[in-house]
Structure formats: C-alpha cells, structure tokens
Design a protein around this motif. Structure first.
Motif, PDB file in Angstrom:
ATOM      1  N   ASP A 147      -9.784  -3.172   0.445  1.00  0.00           N
ATOM      2  CA  ASP A 147      -9.482  -1.782   0.792  1.00  0.00           C
ATOM      3  C   ASP A 147      -8.235  -1.604   1.649  1.00  0.00           C
ATOM      4  O   ASP A 147      -7.863  -0.462   1.932  1.00  0.00           O
ATOM      5  CB  ASP A 147     -10.682  -1.136   1.497  1.00  0.00           C
ATOM      6  CG  ASP A 147     -10.957  -1.758   2.867  1.00  0.00           C
ATOM      7  OD1 ASP A 147     -10.907  -3.005   2.979  1.00  0.00           O
ATOM      8  OD2 ASP A 147     -11.240  -1.011   3.816  1.00  0.00           O
ATOM      9  N   ILE A 148      -7.604  -2.707   2.056  1.00  0.00           N
ATOM     10  CA  ILE A 148      -6.401  -2.579   2.887  1.00  0.00           C
ATOM     11  C   ILE A 148      -5.333  -3.564   2.421  1.00  0.00           C
ATOM     12  O   ILE A 148      -5.604  -4.491   1.649  1.00  0.00           O
ATOM     13  CB  ILE A 148      -6.695  -2.777   4.389  1.00  0.00           C
ATOM     14  CG1 ILE A 148      -7.321  -4.152   4.648  1.00  0.00           C
ATOM     15  CG2 ILE A 148      -7.578  -1.659   4.919  1.00  0.00           C
ATOM     16  CD1 ILE A 148      -7.534  -4.424   6.133  1.00  0.00           C
ATOM     17  N   GLY A 149      -4.132  -3.362   2.945  1.00  0.00           N
ATOM     18  CA  GLY A 149      -3.002  -4.153   2.495  1.00  0.00           C
ATOM     19  C   GLY A 149      -3.137  -5.643   2.739  1.00  0.00           C
ATOM     20  O   GLY A 149      -2.624  -6.448   1.952  1.00  0.00           O
ATOM     21  N   ARG A 161      -4.458 -12.478  -8.362  1.00  0.00           N
ATOM     22  CA  ARG A 161      -4.202 -11.062  -8.617  1.00  0.00           C
ATOM     23  C   ARG A 161      -5.044 -10.224  -7.660  1.00  0.00           C
ATOM     24  O   ARG A 161      -5.930 -10.764  -6.986  1.00  0.00           O
ATOM     25  CB  ARG A 161      -4.516 -10.731 -10.080  1.00  0.00           C
ATOM     26  CG  ARG A 161      -5.987 -10.844 -10.436  1.00  0.00           C
ATOM     27  CD  ARG A 161      -6.208 -10.978 -11.927  1.00  0.00           C
ATOM     28  NE  ARG A 161      -5.913 -12.328 -12.361  1.00  0.00           N
ATOM     29  CZ  ARG A 161      -5.925 -12.703 -13.633  1.00  0.00           C
ATOM     30  NH1 ARG A 161      -6.200 -11.830 -14.585  1.00  0.00           N
ATOM     31  NH2 ARG A 161      -5.658 -13.953 -13.954  1.00  0.00           N
ATOM     32  N   ALA A 162      -4.810  -8.915  -7.606  1.00  0.00           N
ATOM     33  CA  ALA A 162      -5.541  -8.090  -6.653  1.00  0.00           C
ATOM     34  C   ALA A 162      -5.593  -6.646  -7.103  1.00  0.00           C
ATOM     35  O   ALA A 162      -4.707  -6.172  -7.827  1.00  0.00           O
ATOM     36  CB  ALA A 162      -4.895  -8.178  -5.266  1.00  0.00           C
ATOM     37  N   VAL A 163      -6.624  -5.951  -6.652  1.00  0.00           N
ATOM     38  CA  VAL A 163      -6.772  -4.514  -6.881  1.00  0.00           C
ATOM     39  C   VAL A 163      -7.179  -3.875  -5.561  1.00  0.00           C
ATOM     40  O   VAL A 163      -8.087  -4.356  -4.883  1.00  0.00           O
ATOM     41  CB  VAL A 163      -7.826  -4.194  -7.961  1.00  0.00           C
ATOM     42  CG1 VAL A 163      -7.941  -2.683  -8.159  1.00  0.00           C
ATOM     43  CG2 VAL A 163      -7.492  -4.877  -9.283  1.00  0.00           C
ATOM     44  N   LEU A 164      -6.506  -2.792  -5.205  1.00  0.00           N
ATOM     45  CA  LEU A 164      -6.821  -2.037  -3.999  1.00  0.00           C
ATOM     46  C   LEU A 164      -7.769  -0.894  -4.335  1.00  0.00           C
ATOM     47  O   LEU A 164      -7.549  -0.162  -5.297  1.00  0.00           O
ATOM     48  CB  LEU A 164      -5.540  -1.468  -3.386  1.00  0.00           C
ATOM     49  CG  LEU A 164      -5.697  -0.661  -2.092  1.00  0.00           C
ATOM     50  CD1 LEU A 164      -5.981  -1.592  -0.923  1.00  0.00           C
ATOM     51  CD2 LEU A 164      -4.442   0.171  -1.819  1.00  0.00           C
ATOM     52  N   GLU A 173       1.083   3.919   3.055  1.00  0.00           N
ATOM     53  CA  GLU A 173       2.074   2.939   2.600  1.00  0.00           C
ATOM     54  C   GLU A 173       1.415   1.752   1.892  1.00  0.00           C
ATOM     55  O   GLU A 173       2.021   1.131   1.011  1.00  0.00           O
ATOM     56  CB  GLU A 173       2.932   2.446   3.772  1.00  0.00           C
ATOM     57  CG  GLU A 173       2.170   1.795   4.906  1.00  0.00           C
ATOM     58  CD  GLU A 173       1.777   2.750   6.014  1.00  0.00           C
ATOM     59  OE1 GLU A 173       1.665   2.279   7.171  1.00  0.00           O
ATOM     60  OE2 GLU A 173       1.572   3.950   5.728  1.00  0.00           O
ATOM     61  N   GLU A 174       0.168   1.439   2.266  1.00  0.00           N
ATOM     62  CA  GLU A 174      -0.555   0.376   1.563  1.00  0.00           C
ATOM     63  C   GLU A 174      -0.912   0.813   0.152  1.00  0.00           C
ATOM     64  O   GLU A 174      -0.837   0.018  -0.793  1.00  0.00           O
ATOM     65  CB  GLU A 174      -1.819   0.009   2.344  1.00  0.00           C
ATOM     66  CG  GLU A 174      -1.543  -0.631   3.691  1.00  0.00           C
ATOM     67  CD  GLU A 174      -2.814  -0.865   4.498  1.00  0.00           C
ATOM     68  OE1 GLU A 174      -2.858  -1.868   5.239  1.00  0.00           O
ATOM     69  OE2 GLU A 174      -3.754  -0.038   4.398  1.00  0.00           O
ATOM     70  N   ILE A 175      -1.286   2.069   0.011  1.00  0.00           N
ATOM     71  CA  ILE A 175      -1.610   2.592  -1.317  1.00  0.00           C
ATOM     72  C   ILE A 175      -0.355   2.599  -2.187  1.00  0.00           C
ATOM     73  O   ILE A 175      -0.379   2.184  -3.354  1.00  0.00           O
ATOM     74  CB  ILE A 175      -2.211   4.001  -1.203  1.00  0.00           C
ATOM     75  CG1 ILE A 175      -3.530   3.952  -0.425  1.00  0.00           C
ATOM     76  CG2 ILE A 175      -2.433   4.615  -2.587  1.00  0.00           C
ATOM     77  CD1 ILE A 175      -4.123   5.307  -0.109  1.00  0.00           C
ATOM     78  N   ALA A 176       0.753   3.068  -1.615  1.00  0.00           N
ATOM     79  CA  ALA A 176       1.998   3.146  -2.375  1.00  0.00           C
ATOM     80  C   ALA A 176       2.491   1.765  -2.811  1.00  0.00           C
ATOM     81  O   ALA A 176       3.085   1.620  -3.889  1.00  0.00           O
ATOM     82  CB  ALA A 176       3.067   3.846  -1.545  1.00  0.00           C
ATOM     83  N   ALA A 177       2.233   0.745  -1.988  1.00  0.00           N
ATOM     84  CA  ALA A 177       2.739  -0.601  -2.278  1.00  0.00           C
ATOM     85  C   ALA A 177       1.845  -1.392  -3.224  1.00  0.00           C
ATOM     86  O   ALA A 177       2.264  -2.427  -3.739  1.00  0.00           O
ATOM     87  CB  ALA A 177       2.913  -1.382  -0.975  1.00  0.00           C
ATOM     88  N   ALA A 178       0.625  -0.914  -3.459  1.00  0.00           N
ATOM     89  CA  ALA A 178      -0.323  -1.682  -4.279  1.00  0.00           C
ATOM     90  C   ALA A 178       0.059  -1.618  -5.749  1.00  0.00           C
ATOM     91  O   ALA A 178       0.128  -0.530  -6.325  1.00  0.00           O
ATOM     92  CB  ALA A 178      -1.732  -1.141  -4.086  1.00  0.00           C
ATOM     93  N   PRO A 179       0.295  -2.759  -6.396  1.00  0.00           N
ATOM     94  CA  PRO A 179       0.641  -2.736  -7.819  1.00  0.00           C
ATOM     95  C   PRO A 179      -0.521  -2.303  -8.704  1.00  0.00           C
ATOM     96  O   PRO A 179      -0.321  -1.761  -9.791  1.00  0.00           O
ATOM     97  CB  PRO A 179       1.064  -4.181  -8.105  1.00  0.00           C
ATOM     98  CG  PRO A 179       0.422  -4.986  -7.041  1.00  0.00           C
ATOM     99  CD  PRO A 179       0.329  -4.115  -5.834  1.00  0.00           C
TER     100      PRO A 179
END
Length: 203
Positions: A147-149, A161-164, A173-179
C-alpha cells in the motif's frame, strides 16, 4: 510491562514451509505487505484481538492459492526494535492473521528500526530476497502487493514485480510513481494473474 528495545542489523525473521514446488509459469509467488494491505494498520500491534482483514483480502488470497501460486507476507515490524513489541507478540498476531486468512507459505519479518542499518527493512530488498530464498524461487518469479511506496521499492530492488493498492495513507506521489496499481487487493491479484498467459507465450 516494558519491553527492552532491540537494536541490531542482522537477518530478518523467517517462517514458512519451504520451496513452492512446481508452480506453473513465470509467476510463482505473491508476497503481501501486512499492515494496511492484508489487515488493518494498527500501529505496533501486539494484540491478536485487534487483527481485522482488509476488504477483499480473503478473496485475493483464495485466487492466488487457486492459481497454484505460493503466498507470503513481507512486513516491517520496527516495534520490536523500539521496545514496543516482543517476538512472541508478533508471532501471536501472525497466527491470528493465518486463522482469519488461511495458511501462508512464508513469512519474512524485519524486526529492526530505521536507524539499525539492516538490509531487510523495506524499501531495502532483504525481505523479498529472503522470502524468495525460502520458497526456492528467483525474485523475478515473485510479485509484491503493498500500500505504500516502500513496498514497491523493495520489490524493484529485489528484481520482483509489484502492484500498489492505495489506501488513505498512500501519498499522491507514490500513487503517481507506481507502474502498476489496483483499486483493491482482488483487483491487484487479477491483474497479476491476467499477465501470466502473455508472459508464458512470450517465454
């Protein structure tokens, strides 16, 4: 009761059943953050009675298990280093998580504080690497859901790999940076599982 603080830069605590076996395809395991992802975030929780699953946690884990993948938890627990938790309390909480959400193939726990200089506290890769080592898989065959960066950074540093899955505490900014991100846990798992056929065909 006062718990003496622990300061050390050693290895994470590892629990689990060992190798994941012959899981099909490139993805072999999904590793979940604990607090704020699988269960509600209760700061420095040592009381099993306060454990409450996050919405969709049961369904998400059931989908991972049904796909034949290993499931694990990678969690920072700095309350140990801060003298707020004992190992027994951490383990009691994890037993309750398993009672509510089913068995996990591996638990990787960082008991260190931010200043302890360990290599396992997320965003460092140590927890992900340790969990994959216990499962007998390379990190490239694992995914991290958090749930966080720092959850995503740990996965990236390990080669996974990862999913937020954002919550109210996730910074914009963590949401914006999550691929890759999803609205909920089940959505994150479905996203990971949907990518498997394409990866297998490409491989």
């Amino acid at each position: 009761m006062t718990v003496r603080a622990v300061r050390r830069s050693g290895d994470p605590w590892l629990y689990g059943r060992g190798p994941a076996g012959g899981a099909p395809g490139p993805l072999a395991a999904v590793l979940f953050d604990r607090d704020g992802t699988l269960v509600a975030d209760v700061p420095y929780n040592g009381d099993p009675r306060l454990v409450a699953p996050m919405p969709g946690a049961r369904a998400a884990l059931a989908a991972v298990r049904a796909a034949g993948l290993a499931v694990g938890v990678v969690t920072n627990q700095s309350g140990v280093a801060r003298g707020l938790l004992t190992r027994a309390q951490v383990e009691a909480v994890h037993r309750r998580v398993a009672e509510l959400l089913g068995p996990f193939d591996v638990w990787a726990v960082c008991p260190h504080g931010p200043a302890d200089g360990c290599g396992c506290r997320k965003p460092a890769p140590g927890l992900v690497l340790a969990a994959c080592g216990r499962l007998g898989i390379p990190p490239a065959r694992a995914a991290v859901v958090g749930d966080i960066g720092s959850d995503l950074a740990a996965a990236r540093a390990a080669g996974a790999r990862a999913v937020l899955v954002p919550t109210p505490v996730t910074r914009p900014e963590e949401i914006a940076a999550a691929p890759h991100r999803a609205d909920d846990l089940l959505g994150a798992v479905r996203q990971l599982l949907a990518r498997r056929p394409a990866e297998e065909a490409a491989g």
